[in-house]
Scaffold this motif. Sequence first.
Motif, short mmCIF file in Angstrom:
data_model
loop_
_atom_site.label_atom_id
_atom_site.label_comp_id
_atom_site.label_asym_id
_atom_site.label_seq_id
_atom_site.Cartn_x
_atom_site.Cartn_y
_atom_site.Cartn_z
N ALA A 208 -4.21 -7.65 -3.74
CA ALA A 208 -4.70 -6.48 -4.48
C ALA A 208 -4.76 -6.76 -5.97
CB ALA A 208 -3.82 -5.27 -4.20
N VAL A 209 -3.78 -7.47 -6.49
CA VAL A 209 -3.77 -7.82 -7.91
C VAL A 209 -4.98 -8.70 -8.23
CG1 VAL A 209 -2.53 -9.09 -9.69
CG2 VAL A 209 -1.29 -7.56 -8.16
N SER A 210 -5.30 -9.62 -7.31
CA SER A 210 -6.47 -10.49 -7.52
C SER A 210 -7.77 -9.70 -7.49
CB SER A 210 -6.50 -11.58 -6.44
OG SER A 210 -5.34 -12.39 -6.49
N ALA A 212 -8.05 -6.55 -8.44
CA ALA A 212 -8.00 -5.47 -9.42
C ALA A 212 -9.17 -5.46 -10.41
CB ALA A 212 -6.67 -5.51 -10.18
N PRO A 213 -9.68 -6.62 -10.86
CA PRO A 213 -10.82 -6.58 -11.80
C PRO A 213 -12.05 -5.87 -11.25
CG PRO A 213 -9.80 -8.74 -11.84
CD PRO A 213 -9.17 -7.99 -10.70
N GLN A 214 -12.15 -5.71 -9.93
CA GLN A 214 -13.31 -5.05 -9.34
C GLN A 214 -13.14 -3.53 -9.23
OE1 GLN A 214 -15.04 -7.07 -5.84
NE2 GLN A 214 -13.50 -8.66 -6.10
N LEU A 215 -11.96 -3.01 -9.58
CA LEU A 215 -11.71 -1.58 -9.49
C LEU A 215 -12.65 -0.79 -10.40
CD1 LEU A 215 -7.82 -1.76 -9.47
CD2 LEU A 215 -9.17 -0.68 -7.67
N GLN A 216 -13.04 0.40 -9.92
CA GLN A 216 -13.94 1.26 -10.68
C GLN A 216 -13.35 2.66 -10.78
OE1 GLN A 216 -17.71 1.09 -8.67
NE2 GLN A 216 -18.14 -1.01 -9.32
N LYS A 217 -13.88 3.43 -11.71
CA LYS A 217 -13.41 4.80 -11.91
C LYS A 217 -13.58 5.61 -10.64
CE LYS A 217 -13.72 8.45 -15.40
NZ LYS A 217 -14.46 8.91 -16.62
N ALA A 218 -12.52 6.32 -10.24
CA ALA A 218 -12.52 7.02 -8.96
C ALA A 218 -12.72 8.52 -9.15
CB ALA A 218 -11.20 6.77 -8.22
N TYR A 219 -13.64 9.10 -8.40
CA TYR A 219 -13.82 10.55 -8.31
C TYR A 219 -13.53 11.27 -9.64
CZ TYR A 219 -13.11 9.05 -3.46
OH TYR A 219 -13.17 8.39 -2.26
N PRO A 220 -14.35 11.10 -10.67
CA PRO A 220 -14.06 11.69 -11.99
C PRO A 220 -13.94 13.21 -11.96
CG PRO A 220 -16.34 10.87 -11.86
CD PRO A 220 -15.63 10.36 -10.65
N TYR A 221 -14.54 13.87 -10.98
CA TYR A 221 -14.46 15.33 -10.91
C TYR A 221 -13.12 15.82 -10.38
CZ TYR A 221 -15.72 14.22 -6.08
OH TYR A 221 -15.75 13.67 -4.81
N VAL A 243 -15.03 -8.15 -1.32
CA VAL A 243 -13.62 -7.80 -1.49
C VAL A 243 -12.77 -8.54 -0.46
CG1 VAL A 243 -11.95 -5.92 -1.47
CG2 VAL A 243 -14.22 -5.56 -2.45
N CYS A 244 -13.26 -8.63 0.78
CA CYS A 244 -12.49 -9.32 1.83
C CYS A 244 -12.30 -10.80 1.51
CB CYS A 244 -13.17 -9.15 3.19
SG CYS A 244 -12.92 -7.50 3.92
N SER A 245 -13.21 -11.38 0.75
CA SER A 245 -13.04 -12.78 0.36
C SER A 245 -11.86 -12.94 -0.59
CB SER A 245 -14.31 -13.30 -0.29
OG SER A 245 -14.55 -12.67 -1.53
N VAL A 246 -11.53 -11.87 -1.33
CA VAL A 246 -10.39 -11.88 -2.24
C VAL A 246 -9.13 -11.37 -1.54
CG1 VAL A 246 -9.54 -11.09 -4.49
CG2 VAL A 246 -11.98 -11.47 -4.14
N MET A 247 -9.31 -10.52 -0.54
CA MET A 247 -8.18 -9.94 0.21
C MET A 247 -8.30 -10.28 1.70
SD MET A 247 -7.95 -6.19 -1.65
CE MET A 247 -6.31 -5.85 -0.97
N PRO A 248 -8.30 -11.57 2.05
CA PRO A 248 -8.55 -11.96 3.45
C PRO A 248 -7.48 -11.49 4.42
CG PRO A 248 -7.84 -13.85 2.14
CD PRO A 248 -8.10 -12.75 1.17
N LEU A 249 -6.21 -11.56 4.03
CA LEU A 249 -5.14 -11.13 4.94
C LEU A 249 -5.25 -9.63 5.22
CD1 LEU A 249 -2.46 -11.57 6.49
CD2 LEU A 249 -1.28 -11.02 4.36
N ALA A 342 6.50 4.40 -13.24
CA ALA A 342 6.05 3.01 -13.30
C ALA A 342 4.78 2.92 -14.14
CB ALA A 342 5.79 2.48 -11.90
N GLN A 343 4.64 1.79 -14.84
CA GLN A 343 3.47 1.63 -15.69
C GLN A 343 2.18 1.61 -14.88
OE1 GLN A 343 3.61 -1.82 -18.20
NE2 GLN A 343 1.69 -1.34 -19.24
N GLU A 344 2.23 0.98 -13.70
CA GLU A 344 1.03 0.86 -12.86
C GLU A 344 1.40 1.11 -11.41
OE1 GLU A 344 -2.46 -2.46 -12.51
OE2 GLU A 344 -0.44 -3.13 -11.95
N ARG A 345 0.54 1.86 -10.73
CA ARG A 345 0.73 2.08 -9.30
C ARG A 345 -0.50 1.57 -8.55
NH1 ARG A 345 -1.95 5.79 -5.43
NH2 ARG A 345 -2.54 6.85 -7.36
N LEU A 346 -0.25 0.73 -7.52
CA LEU A 346 -1.32 0.25 -6.64
C LEU A 346 -1.02 0.73 -5.23
CD1 LEU A 346 -1.89 -3.43 -7.84
CD2 LEU A 346 -3.55 -1.57 -7.96
#
Length: 689
Positions: A208-210, A212-221, A243-249, A342-346
């Motif tokens: 998931a950390v790998s 993370a750069p692909q994350l986008q703004k979620a449901y702004p409303y 995404v599965c290529s980065v998160m294969p497991l 926590a500073q960050e939650r995933l």
Amino acid sequence: MLRLRPHSAPKKSFCRMLIFALLAAVTIQATEIHRQLDDWAATWQDSEEPALVIRRFLQNVTFETASSYASWAADLPNLGKNYAVAAAVLESVALLPACLVELKIQDELQTRCPQKMYKIAIQKLFSTGERDGALSAWKRARSVFRGSTRVFPEVLPEEEAAIPWPSVLETLTVWVRGLSRQPFWSCHQAWPFVKHLEAQFGRILTEAVSAAPQLQKAYPYLFAAGSWQNLFLYRGHNWNAEVCSVMPLTCQLLLPEIPTKPGLPYVMPNNEEIILFRSVGGAYVGPHTGAVNNQINIHLTLKGGKGVYLEVAGERVELEAGKAVCFQDSYLHSVEHSDDGAQERLSLVVRVLHPDYDMATLRGHSATEAVGDLASWSERDALRKELSRLREHFRKSQDSENPCRGPQPSESELEKAREIFRFLSTPSTSTVSDAPVSGIDAIVVLSNWYDRASKIRKVLELALNGEAHATLAQLLVLMEIPGELGEQGAAMSSTRRVTAISCNECPTPELRMKCGCVGNTGFNTDRFLDWAAKHLPPSHRPRQVVIVEESYLVRRVSATVLGRLFGFGYKTLHNQTTMNITVVNARESQPHDALNEMMEVHEAMPSAMIHLLAEEVVRLENYSTGAGGAPQLFPADFILGEGDSTQSFKDLLSVAKKLLGQYNEAMKRVALDRRLFWRCVAPRLSSLG
């Protein structure tokens, strides 16, 4: 010859002018709508009945214009006055005749204008803390009569209401009647694969950390403060290959599990999704509900659960890294990431179908929002498509360097295997359930298999009069992999009361091929009856024979032996009056552990055990009917045990065939090579311990 078209240029110019004019009109309308919404918000406190003013205004514009007001109002910034105006606009549009009519012409499992408008309005009121206002709006929504546009002055019973929301905390775009409701669910009980996700959360976090750069703004409303981002791994029946290529497991763990019910149509397009979420301190996702009540959210926190709170239907829980929380998102829920947390939650969220949702739920409905006309839905085609997908996935997952590698069975497949295992491990009602404690004339083992340790223990329990050592020696030889110690075995046969019929009873290559060396039970039964005719002829009393069999072959062996004694297919000296047969399970002392132990034996290729169990059920069908070129070894009635019925066996056969469809491709490669078969499917036990 080149022909000039003098009018082409003016036509193009006219089209451009028309487009610009339309865009200008849209811009002007949007500007006017924004100005009007701002005016209503500015005068909200000063007006005596601001909601009534808005309603009268929208009643005097076209429905298209009113709908535009509703769309813009739903996206107003998160301010108290804005949300109050938005709620008033949305409810006003909900009560317009052109909106109400959808309650009559649209199926309940489709998005209907009044229900959607009221849902968003109530959500806006909750966001501003107007619980009383939300409750009043819910009551008005529940006052519309089912199948009509009639509005009553009182709240109608659920069965009579067009919008059957059971409470103000459960206001959805689509409501599926008849499903159980509870804010929180037991994850492990309802979805066993969650245990595997929790066990692997550290590795999932690394992936998931790998990603993370692909994350986008979620449901702004939805969120009022801070940062909230998401990334879809699975959406709209499609896996995100990038995404599965980065998160294969992560994808490998979930691909066999999702969709959870491939034979069922989705009600809403987002019925099942897999999403990676990220939030930081100070983030707040306001109260909201999901789109439909036939789905459950499995929320696995990967990192930073401390100080992050999930509230569902008023119940607040703090998230914890490595732990999953399963909740029904049809209830009003929110997420708060405190500044001192926590500073960050995933988190990884897996949205799955409700356990109660099935084809019966769809009776009386003509369409769903996700698939449209249900008359065009084919459960068979959907299952075939899913089977093709799984086959392709399993094909790609094969490791060419490891010939024994096969697909990992999912929890749902394991549950089906347990159901089959329970059936196969009990004899038919025609056999005696308990072995006699005395007067045994012969203890017999018919099938040569890898579970010889349990068979030896069981035979030693039954062997009397000091024959234990001889029994042990003979079984150690006769139950070895074919060809090993065969001649020594003949020399060590110091007792005739215990015998093992196996591949060593097939001295020629032709017979060995016919014997199959892995339990062609009909052939092995005939060899036993030949042996019994010579060494155990009919007497003044029925001969007492105990057959020791490994667990999942008990049903077939009992049916096959009885079939022969009743005269099916092979003439023998014995019949049902001269021989009493008892088939005992070699692992009957630990029935709950038997399947798990066999799966451990097959840990290099666990799908092999499921394949064998499923194939065993099909064999029972073939041997009882002679289908597929198989010999008829017994009548169909001999398959059934206590509490079984013909229909229950047919249902089990259907389950088995589906499992075979998933695993046949993986098994064909192994079955082509006998040496590979013994290596992958029937490995030798290193000891008797």
